[in-house]
Design a protein around this motif. Structure first.
Motif, PDB file in Angstrom:
ATOM      1  N   SER A 291       0.827  -1.211   0.000  1.00 17.00           N
ATOM      2  CA  SER A 291       0.000   0.000   0.000  1.00 17.00           C
ATOM      3  C   SER A 291       0.857   1.255   0.000  1.00 17.00           C
ATOM      4  N   ARG A 292       2.147   1.092   0.278  1.00 15.26           N
ATOM      5  CA  ARG A 292       3.088   2.221   0.262  1.00 15.26           C
ATOM      6  C   ARG A 292       4.147   2.057  -0.820  1.00 15.26           C
ATOM      7  N   ALA A 296       2.287   2.880  -8.821  1.00 11.86           N
ATOM      8  CA  ALA A 296       0.835   2.984  -8.696  1.00 11.86           C
ATOM      9  C   ALA A 296       0.132   1.657  -8.977  1.00 11.86           C
ATOM     10  N   ARG A 299       0.345  -0.269  -5.755  1.00  9.32           N
ATOM     11  CA  ARG A 299      -0.548   0.337  -4.753  1.00  9.32           C
ATOM     12  C   ARG A 299      -2.007   0.043  -5.077  1.00  9.32           C
ATOM     13  N   ARG A 315      -6.654   5.957   3.863  1.00 10.57           N
ATOM     14  CA  ARG A 315      -5.514   6.760   3.399  1.00 10.57           C
ATOM     15  C   ARG A 315      -5.406   6.740   1.879  1.00 10.57           C
ATOM     16  N   LEU A 316      -5.616   5.578   1.276  1.00 12.71           N
ATOM     17  CA  LEU A 316      -5.439   5.449  -0.167  1.00 12.71           C
ATOM     18  C   LEU A 316      -6.572   6.083  -0.967  1.00 12.71           C
ATOM     19  N   ASP A 319      -4.994   9.008  -2.431  1.00 14.19           N
ATOM     20  CA  ASP A 319      -3.726   8.781  -3.124  1.00 14.19           C
ATOM     21  C   ASP A 319      -3.595   9.724  -4.318  1.00 14.19           C
ATOM     22  N   VAL A 324      -5.569   4.241  -8.029  1.00 16.50           N
ATOM     23  CA  VAL A 324      -5.419   3.806  -6.644  1.00 16.50           C
ATOM     24  C   VAL A 324      -6.605   4.312  -5.819  1.00 16.50           C
ATOM     25  N   ARG A 325      -6.964   5.571  -6.003  1.00 16.86           N
ATOM     26  CA  ARG A 325      -8.109   6.126  -5.262  1.00 16.86           C
ATOM     27  C   ARG A 325      -9.377   5.330  -5.547  1.00 16.86           C
TER      28      ARG A 325
END
Length: 374
Positions: A291-292, A296, A299, A315-316, A319, A324-325
């Protein structure tokens, strides 16, 4: 009140009709998103029929619809519903019969009957994705090595980057092992690519094409040939992101590796690194690490993984990368309070409406609220 109680209260407010009414953009986003929600039960999808708007009915083209949705669509009174499901190409002969029997308008019934016959004729024609059609019904492929060589001499070569259909007469010879051996040895790319579209190939031909210098030959093997070996599938996966013509390939090929994928967890190639998440031995710690990841693609894989922690999922959703979002917004690990906020934002509402964690009762309320804003 605990955060969990607050989340339940938020869903209850939306479900009971006390939640905020969406603006028109959010309303439309909800209706589009719910149709694509793989967690939406049949009754929710059927409720979308009542919008009567083709813009919100494209989900009828889905191959994974819950049982009963198509049956409800073929007898629905709205012309838009019946028209969309008719064009989807997913109806059985029995469903076609039910729709025609329930259609009282003669002109519409005749048009539907004509479409049913066209779709049946296409299925019976043996047409294949990635293969050009024969010039006419009387066209016949060459017979014997001499005729094959003569026909092959008329096939123009293609540039390396040109993605072409398989030549019709080569496709007609796919079941002829000797013809495939003869043609697979051709210096002509288009001919070798046409051979690679075969569903099955002799082992020696497969071995030859699996090491072809033209990567489109290898791509076609992974898309069309059930005998494509694992190493070719992995190689193509590393650079090909897929197509609408062959959805899921090469990842969903029966020979694609399903185990021993953790060895790619540190691979410098992002698409190979991403495969580690699919290994049965992978765990939530790997999901968190990915996830980090700086890439992309990696992620995105973590953002859509239900093993992701709720905190990382939230959190993502912010992003820097749009894909990713989107994956994070659709992840059922997302905290309900965060998901509800995303549902009310016109920039994230459509992705969030595809989240399978939305309770069905809330889905129905969303449809009611959205329909009132159209």
């Amino acid at each position: 009140m605990s955060e969990s109680d607050a989340d339940l209260g938020a869903w209850a407010a939306l479900s009971d009709g006390y939640g905020p009414a969406p603006c028109q953009r959010v309303a439309r986003a909800w209706l589009r998103g719910l149709g694509a929600n793989r967690g939406a039960p049949a009754d929710v999808l059927v409720a979308l029929f009542d919008t009567g708007n083709p813009l919100f009915l494209s989900f009828l083209y889905r191959a994974d619809l819950p049982s009963g949705v198509l049956d409800a669509a073929v007898v629905h009174p709205a012309k838009a519903v019946r028209g969309t499901v008719a064009e989807s190409g997913r109806l059985s002969p029995e469903q076609w019969s039910r729709m025609l029997a329930s259609t009282t308008e003669p002109k519409i019934r005749d048009a539907l009957a004509e479409l049913a016959m066209e779709q049946a004729a296409h299925r019976d024609s043996g047409a294949r994705v990635g293969v050009e059609r024969a010039p006419d019904s009387d066209s016949r492929p060459p017979a014997g090595p001499a005729e094959i060589a003569a026909m092959a001499a008329t096939v123009p070569d293609v540039a390396t980057g040109h993605v072409s259909y398989a030549v019709w007469w080569i496709a007609a010879l796919h079941g002829d092992a000797d013809a495939m051996r003869q043609l697979a040895a051709s210096p002509n790319r288009w001919i070798r690519r046409s051979v690679a579209r075969a569903r099955h190939l002799p082992p020696d031909v497969m071995e030859l094409l699996a090491h072809d210098e033209d990567r489109i030959v290898r791509l076609f093997l992974t898309e069309s040939c059930e005998d494509a070996p694992a190493d070719v599938l992995l190689d193509v996966w590393s650079w090909w992101e897929g197509s609408f013509s062959f959805p899921g390939r090469p990842r969903n090929h029966p020979n694609f590796p399903r185990h021993d994928l953790l060895r790619f967890a540190l691979d410098p190639e992002p698409r190979l690194r991403l495969l580690a998440l699919a290994d049965p031995a992978s765990d939530a710690a790997l999901v968190e690490r990915f996830s980090r990841d700086p890439d992309a693609h990696v992620r995105s894989g973590a953002a859509g993984d239900p093993r992701l922690s709720p905190e990382s999922a939230a959190r993502l959703t912010a992003d820097a990368d749009q894909a990713v979002r989107g994956c994070a917004r659709r992840n059922p690990a997302l905290p309900p309070a965060a998901l509800i906020r995303l549902l009310l934002d016109e920039h994230s509402a459509e992705d969030a409406a595809q989240n399978p964690a939305i309770p069905p009762v809330a889905m129905h309320r969303m449809i009611d609220l959205a329909a009132a804003r159209l």
